[in-house]
Design an enzyme around this catalytic site. Sequence first.
Site: not given
Ligand code: GCB
Length: 593
Positions: A162, A414, A469, A504
């Site tokens: 991403d 990931e 997330y 994250e």
């Molecule tokens: C993740 C990735 C990261 C993305 C992020 C997102 O899990 O490691 O590279 O930018 O999520 O914002 O979706």
Amino acid sequence: MLRPQDTSTRERKNLNGLWQFALDPEGEGRAAGWFAAPLLGARVMAVPASFNDIAADAAARDYFGDVWYQRTVWVPRGWEGQRIVLHFESATHRATVWVNETEVVSHEGGYTPFEADITRHVSPGQQIRITAVINNTLHWQSIPPGVIEDTPAGKRQRYWHDFFNYAGIHRNVWLYATNPAHFTDVTITTDFDGANGVIGYTTEAEDADSLQVRVILRNAEEVAVARSGGASGTLTVLNVHRWAPGDGYLYDLELQLIDGDTVVDSYQQSVGVRTVQVDGNRFLINGEPFYFTGFGRHEDLPVIGKGHNDPYLVHDFELLNWIGANSFRTSHYPYSEEVIDYADRRGIVVIDETAAVGLNMGLGGGIFGAQGYQTFSADTINDATRQVHAQAIRELIARDKNHPSVVLWSIANEPESDTAGAENYFQPLFDVARQADPTRPVGFVNVMLAPHGKCRVSQFGDVLMLNRYYGWYVNTGDLEAAELAWEQELTAWAGEGKPIIITEYGADTYPGLHSVVGGAPWSEEYQIEYLEMNHRVFDRIDAVVGEQVWNFADFTTTSGIMRVGGNKKGVFTRDRQPKAAAHYLRSRWRKNL
Ligand code: GCB
């Protein structure tokens, strides 16, 4: 490989600036010998920088394939009798380099240095032409991987990470000279004996059989505090000033290759004396439990893309200090060595990651729109990829092993990790990292698709690094449900008895979008509510030893329906303006300072 330096015996010439530049969409340059003459019809490109955004041209921005860089340089007259080396701090993702008409080096991997001894091909006092063909195509055997797809509209590059596939010469290029007898490497280890520091060093040298090694350790006031001799040895520093988070105290170790009283080679290695250990579910720096605060970041700037930039380097660290961050992860590739050097000096702790990102076709369908591939198979990510990955791990560790700021290696971000294929692929890579560096813990970053009970790779790591997330990609806007689900999963992970770093967690936030009622994704208020929810969960679980928000700043990605002018999970905008969450994080993180 040692970093180019100016010392009493070494000299370097910086080759940054304006180079000639040409795209090679037909891939004809190698066979046609474009290196053998001035690049015809070339445009100008700045180094260091990604080429993609500099040319206001879609053909350059989305380009994949070979690109050519060329410049001339005068080899300094004073370098007669010296060994002359051409050094690239990186070229993304691979390069072959010629000096005049002679091919001198090729290198795979976009974020680690490479060099060529070009003594035989040049003469001091003469001008030489340097040509580099750089290729940015991602394929199944590159790290990171990608694929070229044939579509009705032509070939398209796909990848599963991403962030935008910026490419070019992103860091310094040097011409440098040493004596023919010279050091080629040094490895430092540090420990304590009560209040004293114990520094182990091992040097490697070439053409130096008849020479001796002398080492002198100086403190920050430039006073010699310890000396030793021999290719390897130990120095004791009485009442050592420890390197610690927030206190980037560095000693300077001068290595001398000597012939009687003559210093034939001199190299300066900074040394921070500190220890790192994992003890049960605690992460110890200097024997003290350490709690990571900070961010996953990117090398990503307007116009120059992933080009290194000193003003932003300093500014970003000022912002880290302002907000109370004590650490960051080099998501998702090794950053410029200047960043790691500066982290050493500022006492900022680094989780150092390879470029192994996007080894996960499960994520492909959702965010990146590429479906129908199996992650690990003979035709996709396979043994050959693993060899490239192993080399990327070795090169990262070889480059950064002496940096006190680096406390943990992350061998991938990931990847698919819930299948037998993943387990087989990764187990040997942990061994590669531990062989290359027995002194630091090793881990990888786990994805939400491989939760506790399903992940088959976490067993190999010394720490658990989790990207989650809840409240964003799942339970969107429903932080109550998110909190329950997140706490349940995290409690299960805590049962593993290892330290957990949340590498994250984040919510896309459009700066200036507001809401008076809660639960409004994309608003500045929601980013704060989301972070507060996460922090409630972390604070209830002892095994959590760190929180790194995704992301420090907004950054560029490929286009897609999930991205609005890039990824907006930054706590700062791309031009480093704070969103409201920056002030909230500052109040949480500075409380403990
Ligand atoms: C993740 C990735 C990261 C993305 C992020 C997102 O899990 O490691 O590279 O930018 O999520 O914002 O979706």
